[in-house]
Design a protein around this motif. Structure first.
Motif, PDB file in Angstrom:
ATOM      1  N   PRO A  21      80.118  33.517 128.961  1.00 59.25           N
ATOM      2  CA  PRO A  21      81.074  34.774 128.853  1.00 59.25           C
ATOM      3  C   PRO A  21      80.947  36.227 129.891  1.00 59.25           C
ATOM      4  O   PRO A  21      80.064  36.766 130.364  1.00 59.25           O
ATOM      5  CB  PRO A  21      80.276  35.503 127.465  1.00 59.25           C
ATOM      6  CG  PRO A  21      78.248  35.435 128.288  1.00 59.25           C
ATOM      7  CD  PRO A  21      78.863  33.830 128.835  1.00 59.25           C
ATOM      8  N   ALA A  22      81.974  36.502 130.307  1.00 56.60           N
ATOM      9  CA  ALA A  22      82.565  37.317 131.108  1.00 56.60           C
ATOM     10  C   ALA A  22      82.513  38.596 130.854  1.00 56.60           C
ATOM     11  O   ALA A  22      82.063  38.835 132.016  1.00 56.60           O
ATOM     12  CB  ALA A  22      84.143  37.024 131.270  1.00 56.60           C
ATOM     13  N   THR A  23      82.178  39.328 129.523  1.00 51.32           N
ATOM     14  CA  THR A  23      81.997  40.354 128.954  1.00 51.32           C
ATOM     15  C   THR A  23      81.251  40.620 127.802  1.00 51.32           C
ATOM     16  O   THR A  23      81.084  39.017 127.310  1.00 51.32           O
ATOM     17  CB  THR A  23      83.181  41.223 128.406  1.00 51.32           C
ATOM     18  OG1 THR A  23      83.988  40.693 127.671  1.00 51.32           O
ATOM     19  CG2 THR A  23      84.360  40.896 129.610  1.00 51.32           C
ATOM     20  N   LEU A  24      80.549  42.016 127.342  1.00 51.10           N
ATOM     21  CA  LEU A  24      79.679  41.604 126.438  1.00 51.10           C
ATOM     22  C   LEU A  24      80.705  41.299 124.907  1.00 51.10           C
ATOM     23  O   LEU A  24      80.278  40.725 124.064  1.00 51.10           O
ATOM     24  CB  LEU A  24      79.262  43.172 126.254  1.00 51.10           C
ATOM     25  CG  LEU A  24      77.736  43.551 124.989  1.00 51.10           C
ATOM     26  CD1 LEU A  24      76.789  42.870 125.331  1.00 51.10           C
ATOM     27  CD2 LEU A  24      77.273  44.948 125.479  1.00 51.10           C
ATOM     28  N   ALA A  25      81.765  42.048 125.088  1.00 50.18           N
ATOM     29  CA  ALA A  25      82.313  41.450 124.067  1.00 50.18           C
ATOM     30  C   ALA A  25      81.984  40.471 123.475  1.00 50.18           C
ATOM     31  O   ALA A  25      82.602  39.531 122.028  1.00 50.18           O
ATOM     32  CB  ALA A  25      83.848  42.093 124.199  1.00 50.18           C
ATOM     33  N   GLN A  26      82.625  39.289 124.752  1.00 49.93           N
ATOM     34  CA  GLN A  26      82.847  37.746 124.337  1.00 49.93           C
ATOM     35  C   GLN A  26      81.766  37.100 124.343  1.00 49.93           C
ATOM     36  O   GLN A  26      81.854  36.050 123.627  1.00 49.93           O
ATOM     37  CB  GLN A  26      83.251  37.203 125.541  1.00 49.93           C
ATOM     38  CG  GLN A  26      84.886  37.442 126.146  1.00 49.93           C
ATOM     39  CD  GLN A  26      84.888  37.600 127.154  1.00 49.93           C
ATOM     40  OE1 GLN A  26      84.870  37.006 128.072  1.00 49.93           O
ATOM     41  NE2 GLN A  26      85.990  37.690 127.804  1.00 49.93           N
TER      42      GLN A  26
END
Length: 374
Positions: A21-26
């Motif tokens: 995942p690139a971001t915390l949301a992903q």
């Protein structure tokens, strides 16, 4: 502790080219994460830290307290509050209803706690008190222990009459309960801020709520640092600060990258601060712990994810550990720290497993019906 809640489910885009995942949301999509493992590790860390206090009668000897100003148990509770702040904010956002939010939080915390209180009172009053069992069960202090801890928001009660009178840490039945009222008040404050921004800033409520959380997290972190600087460290303020930092991180999750290098740098900075000075450690720890915890919760994969096939025993371990440690110390006078940890840990884990399958998991199923009811 600590409840924390359910695994977070969020909408997000595809992962980066590396498959990570690139971001915390992903990262925070679905239930395939390390949250259960992280929480049970934190619960066992609290048990290990308290083993020193229960065995010796001196809480100041808990590992880390002299060197860092925080014991291992304090750090573990901070981990609980980080996870709780992130997940509970997600729960509130997804439910979009205070009724559903309150039902979810109440059914996660209260059934397990109430059963633990009844079991603890019966066992301690009958088998581990210097007073007769009938006298204990009729004593107003016993009922105060039950009622005040069951109501939860009025604070915690730690003592039962005549309990563990010969132990190195006498009278205290369950000191771990003190964090539960604090956590519930964090839930309430979070809900107040969410509702206020929705009512006053309807068109920009989500963005405003993010800024309100940022202001709350910043204010609490500054207060915690100032109190520590002037020699009055406050566990409550520190726990509340990391809770709201994590709550803000949920709101800003789409803009927070998850990088192994950033997590490693954060860990090195905290360790370097510990070597440099307590003040440097305090600053680095309070600012970077939430990022480290959430990176560990969502990024590492592989065989450690197999733990998700078992239940979430962390809450049961947390609420049963101290009473079982005191019982072990009473049954084996002079027991050492290691043996106390092993024996009480085995008893606590069994109680936590029973609590999960017989009490907490059925309550969660009831919660799902309430939360998803139109």
């Amino acid at each position: 502790m600590m409840s924390g809640g359910e695994g977070a489910q969020h909408e997000g885009s595809a992962n980066g080219k590396s498959g990570r995942p690139a971001t915390l949301a992903q990262a925070a999509i679905g239930h395939d994460n390390n949250l259960n493992l992280l929480r049970v590790f934190a619960a066992l860390l609290v048990l290990a830290s308290h083993s020193v206090a229960v065995s010796t009668g001196r809480s100041e000897l808990e590992p880390g307290r002299h060197q860092l100003g925080l014991s291992l148990g304090d750090i573990a509770v901070d981990v609980f509050f980080v996870v709780s702040g992130f997940l509970v904010t997600g729960s509130l956002a997804r439910s979009n209803s205070l009724r559903k939010y309150a039902a979810a939080r109440g059914l996660r915390i209260l059934p397990g706690l109430w059963v633990a209180l009844i079991v603890t009172v019966l066992v301690v009053c009958i088998g581990f008190s210097s007073f007769p069992a009938i006298q204990n069960l009729l004593d107003w202090r016993t009922w105060r222990y039950l009622v005040r801890n069951a109501v939860i928001i009025t604070g915690a009660e730690f003592w039962l009459p005549g309990a563990f009178a010969g132990n190195p840490f006498p009278a205290s039945v369950n000191v771990s309960l003190w964090t539960l009222p604090l956590e519930v008040w964090m839930y309430i404050l979070l809900a107040i801020e969410w509702l206020t921004t929705r009512r006053l800033f309807r068109q920009t409520s989500d963005r405003t709520f993010t800024w309100v959380l940022f202001g709350t997290a910043t204010s609490l972190t500054a207060a915690a640092l100032l109190l520590a600087e002037f020699g009055h460290p406050s566990n409550s303020t520190r726990h509340a600060a990391v809770f709201f930092v994590a709550a803000w991180m949920y709101q800003a999750r789409a803009r927070i990258p998850l990088r192994a290098g950033a997590a490693a740098l954060a860990v090195v900075t905290v360790l370097g601060g510990a070597i440099w000075s307590q003040g440097a450690f305090d600053l680095a720890y309070r600012l970077l712990l939430p990022y480290i915890v959430l990176w560990v919760a969502y990024v590492p994969a592989g065989v450690i994810r197999l733990y998700n096939r078992v239940g979430d025993f962390s809450y049961g371990i947390y609420i049963y550990a101290f009473p079982f440690q005191q019982m072990t110390a009473a049954m084996f006078p002079g027991i050492g720290v290691e043996h106390l940890f092993l024996i009480s840990g085995a008893m606590t884990t069994l109680a936590a497993i029973l609590s999960w399958y017989l009490v907490e998991s059925p309550a969660l199923k009831l919660r799902s019906r309430i939360v998803h009811r139109p």
